[in-house]
Motif scaffolding. Structure first.
Motif, PDB file in Angstrom:
ATOM      1  N   TYR A 125       0.818  -1.084   0.032  1.00  0.00           N
ATOM      2  CA  TYR A 125      -0.036   0.108   0.045  1.00  0.00           C
ATOM      3  C   TYR A 125       0.690   1.153   0.051  1.00  0.00           C
ATOM      4  CZ  TYR A 125      -3.700   3.242   1.401  1.00  0.00           C
ATOM      5  OH  TYR A 125      -4.668   4.400   1.601  1.00  0.00           O
ATOM      6  N   LEU A 126       0.737   2.150  -1.056  1.00  0.00           N
ATOM      7  CA  LEU A 126       1.518   3.355  -1.088  1.00  0.00           C
ATOM      8  C   LEU A 126       3.049   3.073  -0.785  1.00  0.00           C
ATOM      9  CD1 LEU A 126      -1.130   5.626   0.720  1.00  0.00           C
ATOM     10  CD2 LEU A 126      -0.767   5.509  -1.893  1.00  0.00           C
ATOM     11  N   GLY A 127       3.579   1.997  -1.419  1.00  0.00           N
ATOM     12  CA  GLY A 127       5.062   1.904  -1.553  1.00  0.00           C
ATOM     13  C   GLY A 127       5.556   1.199  -0.164  1.00  0.00           C
ATOM     14  N   LEU A 128       4.565   0.959   0.525  1.00  0.00           N
ATOM     15  CA  LEU A 128       4.891  -0.030   1.938  1.00  0.00           C
ATOM     16  C   LEU A 128       4.493  -1.201   1.805  1.00  0.00           C
ATOM     17  CD1 LEU A 128       3.785   2.404   4.485  1.00  0.00           C
ATOM     18  CD2 LEU A 128       6.217   2.116   3.899  1.00  0.00           C
ATOM     19  N   GLY A 129       5.323  -2.313   2.266  1.00  0.00           N
ATOM     20  CA  GLY A 129       5.194  -3.693   2.205  1.00  0.00           C
ATOM     21  C   GLY A 129       4.697  -4.210   3.416  1.00  0.00           C
ATOM     22  N   PHE A 130       3.643  -4.894   3.660  1.00  0.00           N
ATOM     23  CA  PHE A 130       2.999  -5.390   4.731  1.00  0.00           C
ATOM     24  C   PHE A 130       3.046  -6.805   5.043  1.00  0.00           C
ATOM     25  CE2 PHE A 130       0.678  -1.419   4.040  1.00  0.00           C
ATOM     26  CZ  PHE A 130      -0.069  -1.077   5.223  1.00  0.00           C
ATOM     27  N   GLU A 131       3.264  -7.169   6.188  1.00  0.00           N
ATOM     28  CA  GLU A 131       3.692  -8.388   6.846  1.00  0.00           C
ATOM     29  C   GLU A 131       2.753  -8.570   8.017  1.00  0.00           C
ATOM     30  OE1 GLU A 131       6.863 -11.893   7.827  1.00  0.00           O
ATOM     31  OE2 GLU A 131       7.389  -9.846   6.874  1.00  0.00           O
ATOM     32  N   ARG A 132       1.686  -9.380   8.043  1.00  0.00           N
ATOM     33  CA  ARG A 132       0.954  -9.713   9.302  1.00  0.00           C
ATOM     34  C   ARG A 132       1.706 -10.862   9.817  1.00  0.00           C
ATOM     35  NH1 ARG A 132      -4.150  -7.476  10.333  1.00  0.00           N
ATOM     36  NH2 ARG A 132      -4.237  -7.516  12.634  1.00  0.00           N
ATOM     37  N   HIS A 133       1.882 -11.019  11.255  1.00  0.00           N
ATOM     38  CA  HIS A 133       2.333 -11.812  12.020  1.00  0.00           C
ATOM     39  C   HIS A 133       1.318 -12.731  12.621  1.00  0.00           C
ATOM     40  CE1 HIS A 133       6.389 -10.239  10.857  1.00  0.00           C
ATOM     41  NE2 HIS A 133       5.897  -8.891  11.236  1.00  0.00           N
ATOM     42  N   SER A 134       1.808 -13.944  13.064  1.00  0.00           N
ATOM     43  CA  SER A 134       0.708 -14.554  13.924  1.00  0.00           C
ATOM     44  C   SER A 134       0.221 -14.181  15.194  1.00  0.00           C
ATOM     45  CB  SER A 134       1.417 -15.971  14.208  1.00  0.00           C
ATOM     46  OG  SER A 134       2.478 -15.940  14.915  1.00  0.00           O
ATOM     47  N   ASP A 135       1.062 -13.331  15.706  1.00  0.00           N
ATOM     48  CA  ASP A 135       0.665 -12.641  17.125  1.00  0.00           C
ATOM     49  C   ASP A 135      -0.223 -11.150  16.653  1.00  0.00           C
ATOM     50  OD1 ASP A 135       2.384 -10.892  16.200  1.00  0.00           O
ATOM     51  OD2 ASP A 135       3.356 -10.608  17.785  1.00  0.00           O
ATOM     52  N   GLY A 136      -0.928 -10.968  15.519  1.00  0.00           N
ATOM     53  CA  GLY A 136      -1.643  -9.758  14.922  1.00  0.00           C
ATOM     54  C   GLY A 136      -0.767  -8.620  14.674  1.00  0.00           C
TER      55      GLY A 136
END
Length: 166
Positions: free
Chosen positions: A144-155
């Protein structure tokens, strides 16, 4: 345009509550907006050279200074019709609460960050957008808008700009 600190706050809220985070991008957004003033432009270079004419624009166009604001107004009407309300602290953030369900849209021109605790409400809002626009779907959000996102198992959510690293 949602302020970066507002987006960070909404993402922190999503991480703390383990809410869903999606994004959507409206394709050819500016072409949805009728211009309310007279604007002329020269045809692009190489197109029918020798013409001694200019074009009168009827719709918004990428690069036109008014286009972003016109599209925002158009999108805001649609979001309000769905039931979202503009936040008082940031007019580019829209919030809907239905019972225990919460939906937050952060808008930056034609990019929409969608955060909520109810996947059905998120889907309903996305389907509503599809009635009016061609929208790309990024569920769950990965970029999103040049940012990579990573969601972890702890939220928790990690942001990165790894795409810019050689």
């Amino acid at each position: 345009m949602a302020h970066p600190s507002t987006i960070h706050f909404v993402l922190a809220l999503a991480a703390m509550n383990n809410w869903f985070v999606n994004s959507a991008d409206v394709e050819q957004a500016f072409l949805h907006c009728d211009l309310h003033e007279t604007i002329y432009m020269q045809p692009p270079a190489g197109l029918e050279e020798g013409w001694n004419k200019v074009w009168r624009l009827k719709k918004g166009l990428y690069g036109l200074s008014q286009a972003s604001r016109l599209f925002f107004k158009h999108l805001a009407v649609r979001l309000k019709e769905f039931g979202l309300v503009a936040a008082t602290s940031d007019e580019s953030v829209f919030i809907l609460q239905r019972g225990t369900s919460v939906l937050i849209f952060c808008t930056i021109v034609d990019c929409i960050l969608q955060v909520g605790n109810d996947p059905e409400l998120l889907q309903e809002a996305f389907a509503y957008l599809l009635k009016f626009y061609t929208v790309t779907d990024d569920r769950p959000v990965t970029w999103y808008l040049g940012l990579g996102f990573e969601r972890h198992s702890d939220g928790s959510i990690s942001l990165n700009q790894s795409a810019y690293i050689d």
